[in-house]
Design an enzyme around this catalytic site. Structure first.
Site, PDB file in Angstrom:
ATOM      1  N   HIS A   7       0.838  -1.231   0.041  1.00  0.00           N
ATOM      2  CA  HIS A   7       0.112  -0.052   0.145  1.00  0.00           C
ATOM      3  C   HIS A   7       0.844   1.265   0.084  1.00  0.00           C
ATOM      4  O   HIS A   7       1.417   1.565   0.951  1.00  0.00           O
ATOM      5  CB  HIS A   7      -1.108  -0.113   1.236  1.00  0.00           C
ATOM      6  CG  HIS A   7      -1.949   1.124   1.294  1.00  0.00           C
ATOM      7  ND1 HIS A   7      -2.247   1.713   2.252  1.00  0.00           N
ATOM      8  CD2 HIS A   7      -2.477   1.644   0.306  1.00  0.00           C
ATOM      9  CE1 HIS A   7      -3.187   2.727   2.069  1.00  0.00           C
ATOM     10  NE2 HIS A   7      -3.003   2.589   1.032  1.00  0.00           N
ATOM     11  N   ASN A  47      -4.798   4.352   7.245  1.00  0.00           N
ATOM     12  CA  ASN A  47      -5.835   4.790   6.744  1.00  0.00           C
ATOM     13  C   ASN A  47      -6.829   4.442   8.407  1.00  0.00           C
ATOM     14  O   ASN A  47      -7.867   5.315   8.527  1.00  0.00           O
ATOM     15  CB  ASN A  47      -6.810   3.838   5.743  1.00  0.00           C
ATOM     16  CG  ASN A  47      -6.185   4.519   4.424  1.00  0.00           C
ATOM     17  OD1 ASN A  47      -5.550   5.611   4.257  1.00  0.00           O
ATOM     18  ND2 ASN A  47      -6.376   3.895   3.289  1.00  0.00           N
TER      19      ASN A  47
HETATM   20  N1  NAD Z   1      -5.379   7.708  -5.083  1.00  0.00           N
HETATM   21  C1  NAD Z   1      -4.763   7.775  -3.799  1.00  0.00           C
HETATM   22  O1  NAD Z   1      -4.071   8.442  -3.231  1.00  0.00           O
HETATM   23  C2  NAD Z   1      -4.429   6.016  -3.214  1.00  0.00           C
HETATM   24  C3  NAD Z   1      -3.601   5.809  -2.244  1.00  0.00           C
HETATM   25  C4  NAD Z   1      -3.420   4.350  -1.897  1.00  0.00           C
HETATM   26  C5  NAD Z   1      -3.907   3.640  -2.564  1.00  0.00           C
HETATM   27  N2  NAD Z   1      -4.817   3.726  -3.346  1.00  0.00           N
HETATM   28  C6  NAD Z   1      -5.306   2.556  -4.277  1.00  0.00           C
HETATM   29  O2  NAD Z   1      -4.703   2.482  -5.462  1.00  0.00           O
HETATM   30  C7  NAD Z   1      -5.788   2.034  -6.460  1.00  0.00           C
HETATM   31  C8  NAD Z   1      -5.568   3.057  -7.747  1.00  0.00           C
HETATM   32  O3  NAD Z   1      -5.954   4.080  -7.360  1.00  0.00           O
HETATM   33  P1  NAD Z   1      -5.449   5.453  -8.433  1.00  0.00           P
HETATM   34  O4  NAD Z   1      -5.863   6.600  -7.504  1.00  0.00           O
HETATM   35  O5  NAD Z   1      -4.479   5.145  -9.044  1.00  0.00           O
HETATM   36  O6  NAD Z   1      -6.657   5.388  -9.487  1.00  0.00           O
HETATM   37  P2  NAD Z   1      -6.990   6.028 -10.837  1.00  0.00           P
HETATM   38  O7  NAD Z   1      -8.414   6.282 -11.090  1.00  0.00           O
HETATM   39  O8  NAD Z   1      -6.034   7.267 -10.974  1.00  0.00           O
HETATM   40  O9  NAD Z   1      -6.434   4.893 -11.760  1.00  0.00           O
HETATM   41  C9  NAD Z   1      -6.888   3.672 -11.874  1.00  0.00           C
HETATM   42  C10 NAD Z   1      -6.499   3.121 -13.279  1.00  0.00           C
HETATM   43  O10 NAD Z   1      -7.015   1.871 -13.253  1.00  0.00           O
HETATM   44  C11 NAD Z   1      -7.122   1.396 -14.592  1.00  0.00           C
HETATM   45  N3  NAD Z   1      -7.990   0.209 -14.869  1.00  0.00           N
HETATM   46  C12 NAD Z   1      -9.546   0.085 -14.611  1.00  0.00           C
HETATM   47  N4  NAD Z   1      -9.659  -1.199 -15.050  1.00  0.00           N
HETATM   48  C13 NAD Z   1      -8.710  -1.522 -15.382  1.00  0.00           C
HETATM   49  C14 NAD Z   1      -8.420  -3.168 -15.986  1.00  0.00           C
HETATM   50  N5  NAD Z   1      -9.361  -4.019 -15.823  1.00  0.00           N
HETATM   51  N6  NAD Z   1      -7.224  -3.270 -16.296  1.00  0.00           N
HETATM   52  C15 NAD Z   1      -6.253  -2.491 -16.300  1.00  0.00           C
HETATM   53  N7  NAD Z   1      -6.196  -1.211 -15.924  1.00  0.00           N
HETATM   54  C16 NAD Z   1      -7.454  -0.796 -15.393  1.00  0.00           C
HETATM   55  C17 NAD Z   1      -7.881   2.674 -15.307  1.00  0.00           C
HETATM   56  O11 NAD Z   1      -8.060   2.890 -16.399  1.00  0.00           O
HETATM   57  C18 NAD Z   1      -7.055   3.766 -14.434  1.00  0.00           C
HETATM   58  O12 NAD Z   1      -5.948   4.354 -15.236  1.00  0.00           O
HETATM   59  C19 NAD Z   1      -6.912   1.861  -5.773  1.00  0.00           C
HETATM   60  O13 NAD Z   1      -7.181   0.472  -5.235  1.00  0.00           O
HETATM   61  C20 NAD Z   1      -6.754   2.795  -4.573  1.00  0.00           C
HETATM   62  O14 NAD Z   1      -7.701   2.662  -3.593  1.00  0.00           O
HETATM   63  C21 NAD Z   1      -5.047   4.948  -3.807  1.00  0.00           C
END
Ligand code: NAD
Length: 291
Positions: A139, A190
């Protein structure tokens, strides 16, 4: 032997950041997304961010060498032959289960499979694979190139060896591992941060204080670099909502149920920086309208 090759699923905010820090650490990266535009955007953002690191003297290699380690693909089959696969798609259980199944089929038997989920159970994701001993949570925090902590999370079947390899990988990319021995909902950071995030949202909802004043107060009184709402806009309101819902669904504990103001904003598509409006409003170039 450390990690030499990594496959990242999802090239959004987190996937692109993880790709960058891996490439900066000399690891070969294959970056996969279903959305071609997301991959193009990711590469642009990575180039911009790598430049910043070079300008500040924090990275010694030249940009071309670092970027040259990242290959973008639209085909999952290229996951064969990597040491580690990291999933970073939307925070949605069904989607992640699907991705884990495909990852398990595509990756070699020795490949570790990790999720960057904020709150979904690692044990549940591992259960759709045939290698639950080699599945773990990694994470990262946003923005990935800047934030030093990475939670290394064990699911019920994750072996100590896998957890240690996860920890070594975090050290290899120059970050600090925070070991989480059991995949409780929300893991550690979190679980500690969300109660204050929710309270801040309720204070705004009840008209007790403004978004701006709460953020200012937190910066000036608590020594935070960014206020809760500034961070929330960067993270994405949908991501925070998804994580809180996952915690609520997993525990049945109403204290994790997302506040109404957050639910409404997500429904309205006000997701933060990525949509130009969240707790604050943003111009086309990403700058805050009120600054
Ligand atoms: N945003 C944050 O600050 C944060 C922090 C820690 C963890 N996370 C976790 O990280 C993960 C991603 O978050 P994010 O902020 O990068 O989201 P984001 O919306 O910026 O990006 C997600 C990406 O996944 C792609 N995607 C969707 N379905 C797909 C598939 N079947 N195959 C391949 N790609 C696919 C989308 O096209 C998109 O580019 C989530 O689980 C989130 O909880 C996010």
């Amino acid at each position: 032997m450390g990690i030499r090759k990594v496959f990242i699923v999802g090239s959004g905010l987190m996937g692109s950041g993880i790709a960058q820090v891996c490439a900066q650490a000399g690891i070969e990266v294959i970056l996969y997304d279903i959305d071609r535009e997301a991959l193009d955007r990711a590469l642009k953002n990575i180039e911009w961010s790598v430049n910043k690191f070079i300008e500040k003297g924090k990275v010694k290699e030249d940009r071309a060498t670092i970027i040259g380690r990242i290959r973008t693909v639209s085909d999952f089959s290229e996951a064969g032959g990597v040491d580690l696969l990291i999933e970073a798609v939307f925070e949605d259980l069904e989607l992640k289960r699907e991705v884990f199944q495909r990852a398990d089929e595509a990756a070699g038997p020795e490949t570790l499979i990790a999720s960057n989920t904020s709150a979904i159970s690692i044990t549940e994701l591992a259960s759709v694979t045939n290698r639950s001993d080699k599945v773990l949570g990694l994470h990262f925090f946003s923005p990935v190139p800047m934030m030093q902590a990475v939670e290394v999370i064990k699911g019920l079947a994750t072996t100590d060896e896998t957890a240690i390899r996860g920890k070594d990988f975090v050290l290899q990319i120059g970050k600090e591992p925070i070991m989480v021995n059991r995949d409780v909902a929300g893991f550690v950071i979190n679980r500690i941060n969300f109660p204050s995030t929710m309270e801040a949202m309720r204070l705004v909802e009840q008209g007790i204080a403004s978004v701006e004043d709460i953020d200012k107060g937190l910066r000036l009184a608590s020594g935070r670099k960014m206020g809760i709402f500034e961070t929330g806009d960067m993270v994405g309101l949908d991501i925070t909502y998804g994580a809180m819902m996952a915690m609520y669904q997993e525990t049945g504990d109403p204290r994790w149920y997302p506040p109404m103001i957050l639910r409404r904003k997500v429904k309205a598509g006000q997701l933060g920086r990525k949509t130009g409006r969240g707790w604050y409003e943003y111009n086309e170039d990403g700058a805050r309208k009120d600054s």
